[in-house]
Design an enzyme around this catalytic site. Structure first.
Site, PDB file in Angstrom:
ATOM      1  N   THR A 186      63.617  21.524 -35.923  1.00  0.00           N
ATOM      2  CA  THR A 186      64.745  20.628 -35.653  1.00  0.00           C
ATOM      3  C   THR A 186      65.795  21.382 -34.834  1.00  0.00           C
ATOM      4  O   THR A 186      65.788  22.619 -34.794  1.00  0.00           O
ATOM      5  CB  THR A 186      65.392  20.152 -36.973  1.00  0.00           C
ATOM      6  N   GLU A 331      61.761  14.637 -37.590  1.00  0.00           N
ATOM      7  CA  GLU A 331      61.101  14.464 -38.893  1.00  0.00           C
ATOM      8  C   GLU A 331      60.250  13.204 -38.948  1.00  0.00           C
ATOM      9  O   GLU A 331      59.569  12.950 -39.930  1.00  0.00           O
ATOM     10  CB  GLU A 331      62.154  14.395 -40.011  1.00  0.00           C
ATOM     11  N   LYS A 439      86.475   8.417 -40.572  1.00  0.00           N
ATOM     12  CA  LYS A 439      86.968   7.685 -41.758  1.00  0.00           C
ATOM     13  C   LYS A 439      88.474   7.536 -41.640  1.00  0.00           C
ATOM     14  O   LYS A 439      89.213   8.485 -41.814  1.00  0.00           O
ATOM     15  CB  LYS A 439      86.572   8.428 -43.027  1.00  0.00           C
ATOM     16  N   TRP A 444      85.543   2.746 -41.819  1.00  0.00           N
ATOM     17  CA  TRP A 444      84.757   3.631 -40.959  1.00  0.00           C
ATOM     18  C   TRP A 444      84.822   3.150 -39.516  1.00  0.00           C
ATOM     19  O   TRP A 444      84.694   1.962 -39.243  1.00  0.00           O
ATOM     20  CB  TRP A 444      83.286   3.641 -41.411  1.00  0.00           C
TER      21      TRP A 444
HETATM   22  P1  AMP Z   1      66.242  14.842 -33.204  1.00  0.00           P
HETATM   23  O1  AMP Z   1      65.542  15.095 -34.472  1.00  0.00           O
HETATM   24  O2  AMP Z   1      66.813  16.065 -32.593  1.00  0.00           O
HETATM   25  O3  AMP Z   1      65.388  14.078 -32.255  1.00  0.00           O
HETATM   26  O4  AMP Z   1      67.498  13.942 -33.533  1.00  0.00           O
HETATM   27  C1  AMP Z   1      67.379  12.760 -34.248  1.00  0.00           C
HETATM   28  C2  AMP Z   1      68.705  12.059 -34.272  1.00  0.00           C
HETATM   29  O5  AMP Z   1      69.083  11.637 -32.968  1.00  0.00           O
HETATM   30  C3  AMP Z   1      68.712  10.791 -35.087  1.00  0.00           C
HETATM   31  O6  AMP Z   1      68.841  11.035 -36.467  1.00  0.00           O
HETATM   32  C4  AMP Z   1      69.917  10.063 -34.511  1.00  0.00           C
HETATM   33  O7  AMP Z   1      71.131  10.536 -35.048  1.00  0.00           O
HETATM   34  C5  AMP Z   1      69.859  10.445 -33.057  1.00  0.00           C
HETATM   35  N1  AMP Z   1      69.212   9.368 -32.287  1.00  0.00           N
HETATM   36  C6  AMP Z   1      67.945   9.294 -31.859  1.00  0.00           C
HETATM   37  N2  AMP Z   1      67.735   8.174 -31.160  1.00  0.00           N
HETATM   38  C7  AMP Z   1      68.912   7.499 -31.149  1.00  0.00           C
HETATM   39  C8  AMP Z   1      69.357   6.254 -30.600  1.00  0.00           C
HETATM   40  N3  AMP Z   1      68.556   5.466 -29.890  1.00  0.00           N
HETATM   41  N4  AMP Z   1      70.633   5.895 -30.828  1.00  0.00           N
HETATM   42  C9  AMP Z   1      71.476   6.678 -31.539  1.00  0.00           C
HETATM   43  N5  AMP Z   1      71.125   7.861 -32.056  1.00  0.00           N
HETATM   44  C10 AMP Z   1      69.851   8.275 -31.876  1.00  0.00           C
END
Ligand code: AMP
Length: 542
Positions: A186, A331, A439, A444
């Site tokens: 990650t 994940e 917040k 929110w």
């Molecule tokens: P990663 O594991 O680095 O790919 O990050 C995942 C996170 O990216 C998710 O939990 C979201 O917070 C954000 N994310 C992914 N796709 C979107 C989307 N289309 N809109 C908003 N946030 C997104």
């Protein structure tokens, strides 16, 4: 009573066998580090994947040993995707945008045995190799005569010599489909990164789901351009999905600027492209400046961060390109939801359809989701009530690599860390990352909503909304803005732009102009760094 059907395990090797046999002449086109355009096809990729398997046997790599890649999107990386996993080793994709220290930490944590790297990253490997005792072999992804000289990297060989010495005859082993296939860490915005270990079964089920019509809708008539990197969540599973569907694949290599991407789309008649909003912003900027049009592009998949409304409408109205807004996580392999309309929504007027299409979309079959309150109680799907988003399914994490004792799950569900609403039709909309939500006075405020308004202003290149401490309201939002080159905009003009677009109490209290918003290794805004930069800032009147 058991079913009486053949029990073939779901293995990644079956995908490359399928692509070789049924789509053998399907093209794989790559812009290379060398600067040229390289062409190959599924037959040759399959043949070279078998040579990789033999090369790993020659290195005496046992099953499950990790083979890492530090590479751009290209045909050699694709060959490794199939050769490494197919031969029962684990493909560990490394993110080259990480700090060298973090890179060494990840290589050691994964205990990588072999590391294959694009020559762009020779300085990075030269800086970390001495700190990586588990690595027995370093492979530079180049021809024998291009091997970096005097790099000081031990046991270094060129990929073409390493692979070229091997036979292309190899029988893919058959093993349990739950065996590990690939490993991705990650982004690690807080603390050390965590390893997500995919299995053959999870990767295949995910690949089929990517191809569905209401998912990315891929077919043997498509040419797809994954701009999303192969070093991050397996390029959203597109290399596997392309083998399932028999697509033409087009790889951008290191050139992700607007001009290079545009030329590749036009030159290779790409029909579908996938990437994060920052990439599309560069492409749209290039097109607008040159008055350009697309001749083949039908759709773009936008995910990784929220797609700003202005980007969706520009793609659709100016260029006739359908935007598929998608959401997922490392994940989750990563696909969770894709936004495609249902039949009844086709009858909505344009504004109504846009409202739906800006959501992150419906769960792909295989992914189950729910929203809960702070006490874990499930919340209604009314499109208004927001809560913590939890997911479960066969391509969603059960536990992190080497952290087997500490399950991240809550009653079998994975907490995503995102805050969302879900409407009665099952369309999910991310309001925020739970740690980014503002917040204010017990209510929110969605930082995404605040950012989207600023991003719709023609002078704004990028906007990030963060909460700042306030004695009365706990927190109030401010918007940090980077302007487009040569553009001018005052604080007052931008705040006036918010009028009528967002509730008054959600309007930011201030605007801070910066030369650039810090971006992380996967192109996402780094709000942690931004908050660091804003240390000492106080809200007006506080
Ligand atoms: P990663 O594991 O680095 O790919 O990050 C995942 C996170 O990216 C998710 O939990 C979201 O917070 C954000 N994310 C992914 N796709 C979107 C989307 N289309 N809109 C908003 N946030 C997104």
């Amino acid at each position: 009573m058991l079913g009486q059907m053949q029990n073939h395990p779901l293995l990644i090797s079956s995908l490359i066998e399928h692509a070789e046999r049924h789509h053998g002449d399907g093209e794989i086109v790559s812009r290379r580090v060398e600067g040229d355009i390289h062409r190959t096809n599924w037959v040759t990729v399959a043949k070279r994947a078998r040579q990789i398997a033999n090369a790993l046997d020659a290195e005496k790599l046992a099953p499950n040993e990790r083979v890492a890649t530090l590479a751009w999107n290209g045909y050699r990386h694709l060959e490794l995707y199939f050769g490494v996993s197919g031969s029962q080793r684990v493909l560990h994709t490394l993110n080259p945008r990480l700090h060298p220290q973090q890179l060494a930490w990840i290589i050691n944590h994964a205990e990588d045995s072999v590391v294959c790297f694009d020559t762009t990253f020779t300085p990075l490997i030269a800086a970390v190799h001495s700190k990586c005792p588990t690595v027995k072999r370093w492979v530079a992804l180049c021809d024998a005569d291009k091997l970096p000289a005097d790099s000081g990297i031990p046991n270094l060989v060129s990929y073409e010599a390493w692979l070229g010495a091997q036979s292309s005859t190899y029988s893919w082993p058959v093993f349990d489909e739950n065996t590990a296939s690939s490993l991705c860490y990650t982004s690690g915005t807080t603390g050390n990164p965590k390893g997500v270990l995919y299995s053959h079964r999870s990767s295949l089920l995910h690949a089929y789901a990517v191809v569905f019509p209401d998912s990315l809708n891929l077919s043997a008539r498509d040419a797809i351009l994954p701009v999303v990197p192969m070093f991050h969540v397996n390029a959203w599973g597109l290399p596997y999905a392309a083998a399932v569907a028999g697509c033409k694949l087009v790889f951008p290599g290191p050139a992700m600027d607007g001009k290079s991407i545009y030329e590749l789309i036009e030159g290779e008649q790409v029909s579908m492209a996938a990437g994060v909003p920052t990439v599309w912003q560069m492409l749209l900027g290039h097109m607008q400046a040159g008055g350009l049009k697309f001749s083949s592009l039908k759709g773009t998949v936008i995910g990784g961060s929220a797609c700003p409304p202005a980007m969706l409408t520009t793609f659709q109205d100016t260029y006739g390109v359908e935007v598929l807004h998608a959401w997922g996580m490392t994940e989750m392999s990563p696909l969770g939801t894709v936004c495609t309309l249902k039949n009844k929504q086709l009858a909505l007027d344009e504004a109504g359809r846009l409202k739906v299409r800006l959501k992150q979309g419906r769960a792909v079959c295989g992914v189950d989701m729910k929203i809960v309150d702070g006490a874990g109680k499930e919340l209604p799907w009314d499109g208004r009530t927001y809560g913590d988003l939890l997911v479960r399914g066969p391509w969603i994490i059960d536990q992190y690599f080497k952290a087997e004792g500490a399950s991240p799950l809550v009653d079998g569900w994975f907490p995503t860390g995102d805050v969302a609403t879900i409407d009665a039709d099952g369309f999910m909309q991310i309001t925020d990352r739970s740690k980014d939500v503002i917040k204010s006075g017990g209510e929110w405020i969605s930082s995404i909503d605040v950012e989207n308004v600023a991003m719709a202003h023609p002078a704004v290149a990028m906007a990030a909304c963060v909460g700042m401490p306030h004695p009365k309201w706990d927190e109030r939002p401010i918007v940090v803005v980077a302007l487009k080159p040569g553009a001018e905009l005052s604080r007052e003009e931008l705040l006036a732009f918010y009028e009528g677009k967002i509730a008054k109490w959600q309007t930011p209290d201030d605007v801070v102009f910066v030369p650039a918003i810090p971006l992380g290794a996967t192109g996402k805004m780094m709000k942690v760094s931004l908050r660091e930069q804003l240390k000492g800032y106080t809200l007006p009147g506080v």
